[in-house]
Design an enzyme around this catalytic site. Structure first.
Site, PDB file in Angstrom:
ATOM      1  N   CYS A  16       0.790  -1.251   0.089  1.00  0.00           N
ATOM      2  CA  CYS A  16      -0.003  -0.068  -0.035  1.00  0.00           C
ATOM      3  C   CYS A  16       0.753   1.225  -0.002  1.00  0.00           C
ATOM      4  O   CYS A  16       1.926   1.209   0.424  1.00  0.00           O
ATOM      5  CB  CYS A  16      -1.051  -0.050   1.149  1.00  0.00           C
ATOM      6  SG  CYS A  16      -0.419  -0.448   2.853  1.00  0.00           S
ATOM      7  N   GLY A  42      -0.008  -0.066  -4.885  1.00  0.00           N
ATOM      8  CA  GLY A  42      -1.253  -0.750  -4.658  1.00  0.00           C
ATOM      9  C   GLY A  42      -2.438  -0.335  -5.660  1.00  0.00           C
ATOM     10  O   GLY A  42      -2.643   0.639  -5.965  1.00  0.00           O
ATOM     11  N   ASN A 117       0.579   1.811   5.903  1.00  0.00           N
ATOM     12  CA  ASN A 117       1.532   1.052   5.098  1.00  0.00           C
ATOM     13  C   ASN A 117       2.456   0.215   5.959  1.00  0.00           C
ATOM     14  O   ASN A 117       2.717   0.766   6.829  1.00  0.00           O
ATOM     15  CB  ASN A 117       2.330   1.984   4.283  1.00  0.00           C
ATOM     16  CG  ASN A 117       3.454   1.304   3.597  1.00  0.00           C
ATOM     17  OD1 ASN A 117       4.376   2.113   3.297  1.00  0.00           O
ATOM     18  ND2 ASN A 117       3.119   0.062   3.215  1.00  0.00           N
ATOM     19  N   GLY A 118       2.122  -1.066   5.701  1.00  0.00           N
ATOM     20  CA  GLY A 118       3.145  -1.800   6.730  1.00  0.00           C
ATOM     21  C   GLY A 118       2.222  -3.069   7.244  1.00  0.00           C
ATOM     22  O   GLY A 118       1.273  -3.151   6.624  1.00  0.00           O
ATOM     23  N   TYR A 257      13.278  -2.040  -5.815  1.00  0.00           N
ATOM     24  CA  TYR A 257      11.981  -2.286  -6.520  1.00  0.00           C
ATOM     25  C   TYR A 257      11.035  -1.619  -6.252  1.00  0.00           C
ATOM     26  O   TYR A 257      10.226  -0.964  -7.103  1.00  0.00           O
ATOM     27  CB  TYR A 257      11.835  -3.986  -6.592  1.00  0.00           C
ATOM     28  CG  TYR A 257      10.418  -4.249  -7.200  1.00  0.00           C
ATOM     29  CD1 TYR A 257      10.245  -4.042  -8.757  1.00  0.00           C
ATOM     30  CD2 TYR A 257       9.203  -4.607  -6.803  1.00  0.00           C
ATOM     31  CE1 TYR A 257       9.412  -4.244  -9.429  1.00  0.00           C
ATOM     32  CE2 TYR A 257       8.139  -4.807  -7.425  1.00  0.00           C
ATOM     33  CZ  TYR A 257       8.027  -4.766  -8.605  1.00  0.00           C
ATOM     34  OH  TYR A 257       7.070  -5.043  -9.672  1.00  0.00           O
ATOM     35  N   SER A 298      11.145  -2.490 -14.341  1.00  0.00           N
ATOM     36  CA  SER A 298      12.145  -2.403 -13.413  1.00  0.00           C
ATOM     37  C   SER A 298      13.346  -2.492 -13.548  1.00  0.00           C
ATOM     38  O   SER A 298      14.287  -2.058 -12.564  1.00  0.00           O
ATOM     39  CB  SER A 298      11.403  -3.041 -12.210  1.00  0.00           C
ATOM     40  OG  SER A 298      11.337  -4.447 -12.580  1.00  0.00           O
ATOM     41  N   ASP A 361      15.494  -7.198 -11.638  1.00  0.00           N
ATOM     42  CA  ASP A 361      15.625  -6.660  -9.983  1.00  0.00           C
ATOM     43  C   ASP A 361      15.554  -7.959  -9.189  1.00  0.00           C
ATOM     44  O   ASP A 361      16.166  -7.635  -8.087  1.00  0.00           O
ATOM     45  CB  ASP A 361      14.592  -5.710  -9.650  1.00  0.00           C
ATOM     46  CG  ASP A 361      13.025  -6.092  -9.883  1.00  0.00           C
ATOM     47  OD1 ASP A 361      12.692  -6.818  -8.875  1.00  0.00           O
ATOM     48  OD2 ASP A 361      12.575  -6.070 -10.927  1.00  0.00           O
ATOM     49  N   CYS A 397       8.691 -11.948   4.066  1.00  0.00           N
ATOM     50  CA  CYS A 397       8.921 -10.681   4.451  1.00  0.00           C
ATOM     51  C   CYS A 397       7.573 -10.726   5.741  1.00  0.00           C
ATOM     52  O   CYS A 397       6.254 -10.880   4.866  1.00  0.00           O
ATOM     53  CB  CYS A 397       8.806  -9.674   3.926  1.00  0.00           C
ATOM     54  SG  CYS A 397       8.520  -7.830   4.227  1.00  0.00           S
TER      55      CYS A 397
END
Length: 490
Positions: A16, A42, A117-118, A257, A298, A361, A397
């Protein structure tokens, strides 16, 4: 439905982007423009909440910002001089309007809206405890946990209540919030996810990336500091530091990225860093070839850096069409396999009979690299070498990135040599973790990393209450990671 973007489908996904503004006429118009600039963060849904001082106004929708927020009637309804917005990319969890942000609730002292965001890595644990205390959740988003923690805090004043709530969470968060006391922006103590502050006239702006400031003609002031909370209202701007000080660990993959190349992250040009990465990669893994070919889009800056440092000419050996949507309805099963060429196609006249170096990437599952190498061979390339502008992605992640469970990350269970055989490349090399830090202008300290590089090293900067990243064979980790992505449907 047939996916027509085979190269992008095997990428890690940022979940996001956020944008907030205080003190501008038709604030929601600025938010909509800012969200356009953050659309890469997003692409599944978008939302805006505004306030005119007495009432809150909201519009949330599935799909891109364009088509949902470029209509005058919608912007007129989002009245007021303060507004926040959000663009969302969900994980494999529920795709539903109830999870589209900003989320809003009427609390005891007024309305509260938040865009996040997170990821909170203890959200499931907190949610269970809140449920036992009587909280009733309306979404499956971890962001709603923050709202309930604020609602149940015994502190007074939004800064103390929000600080009290955030001290109970672990993980990554950059927030913009609309409250009765003003606009609040906050970044977690490690600064894992980015957040910047800007100005346009007398209005104050917060955004995930500087490119969102550029688009509306605002100028960058500074980054929101890790662990900082900023309140903006009629009295001006006030900064608070309600958390224990910690050594920052901003996400290193923003430079590789996630961020747009025309953004500045942590005070550094993303474009220049990506060119530096390509140059480092050419020094670490030199190869004789006729052309350096980027995997669009990218891979372009790193390919330019590789070309400049190696002296091998840069050429567009893969041509991307910008006029094809993400999916289309296939007319028949017979032409299904042709769909991939709608988005990207080999420049056969250039490639035939040549030795090429492909620069991308990252490699996640390896399925994309397999297709790209085959495309080059089918176009007549005599040698296909691949160079990757990040170290091997070996770990999941848990901080706001949609990562497959570890068992599906090709680098977690294959050597580089085995990966090269799998994708049918003549050679394959990744930049080293030390080379990546050098490209950023840092000397890496393996004992005290300056950035969050957990997806490469497994060195997680926070505790992970809801997940176990240490299980080798992917059994427990895969189950826990799958639970997280099902729950976190941002």
């Amino acid at each position: 439905m047939l996916t027509t973007n085979p190269f992008d489908d095997d990428k890690l996904r940022e979940e996001c982007g956020v944008f907030g503004i205080w003190g501008a006429d038709t604030a929601s118009s600025f938010v909509a423009l800012g969200l356009h600039a953050l659309q890469h963060r997003g692409q599944e849904a978008a939302g805006i909440v505004s306030s005119d001082g007495e009432h809150y106004h909201a519009h949330r929708a599935m799909g891109h910002v364009a088509g949902n927020f470029d209509r005058d009637d919608i912007i007129r309804k989002l009245s007021g001089r303060v507004a926040i917005g959000h663009v969302r990319y969900s994980t494999t969890g529920e795709t539903a309007l109830r999870n589209v942000q900003p989320l809003f609730a009427d609390l005891s002292d007024g309305g509260f809206a938040v865009a996040h965001n997170g990821n909170l890595s203890n959200a499931m644990t907190l949610r269970k405890a809140l449920n036992r205390r009587g909280s009733i959740f309306q979404s499956t988003s971890d962001t709603e946990v923050i709202i309930h923690l604020v609602a149940t805090s015994s502190k007074s004043g939004i800064i103390d209540r929000l600080g009290d709530a955030l001290r109970q969470v672990e993980g990554a968060y950059s927030l913009v919030c609309l409250t009765p006391e003003g606009l609040v922006a906050c970044r977690d103590p490690l600064g894992i996810r980015p957040l910047v502050m800007g100005k346009i006239g007398d209005a104050t702006i917060f955004a995930s990336e500087t490119v969102a400031l550029d688009v509306i003609g605002a100028h960058y002031i500074r980054d929101v500091e890790p662990g900082e909370m900023i309140l903006v209202n009629e009295a001006g701007e006030r900064s608070f530091h309600p958390f224990a000080k910690a050594a920052p660990r901003p996400c290193i993959f923003e430079h590789v990225y996630f961020a747009r190349p025309d953004s500045v992250v942590d005070g550094t040009s993303v474009y220049e860093v990506r060119k530096n990465i390509g140059a480092e990669l050419s020094r670490e893994a030199p190869i004789e070839a006729d052309f350096v070919v980027p995997v669009p889009d990218s891979g372009v800056p790193a390919a330019l850096g590789f070309s400049h440092a190696s002296g091998i000419p840069f050429e567009l050996g893969i041509i991307r069409s910008h006029y094809v949507g993400r999916t289309f309805i296939q007319p028949s099963q017979d032409v299904r396999h042709l769909g991939v060429k709608l988005k990207h196609n080999a420049n056969s006249a250039l490639i035939k009979g040549k030795r090429i170096v492909l620069v991308d990437d990252s490699i996640v599952r390896g399925t994309t690299s397999l297709k790209i190498v085959k495309m080059m061979r089918d176009a007549g390339a005599t040698e296909v070498h691949m160079r990757i502008a990040s170290p091997p992605t070996k770990h999941s992640c848990f901080y706001g990135v949609d990562t497959p469970e570890r068992s599906k990350l090709i680098a977690s269970h294959m050597s580089v040599e085995d990966m090269a055989k799998y994708i049918d490349a003549d050679s394959l090399a990744f930049i080293s973790i030390d080379g990546l830090y050098r490209a950023l202008g840092d000397n890496r300290d393996a004992d005290r990393p300056q950035r969050c590089d957990a997806c490469f090293t497994g060195n997680y900067p926070t505790t992970l209450t809801d997940c176990d990243p240490g299980t080798d064979e992917g059994t427990k980790e895969a189950e826990m990671a799958d639970q997280v992505v099902r729950f976190v449907a941002r």
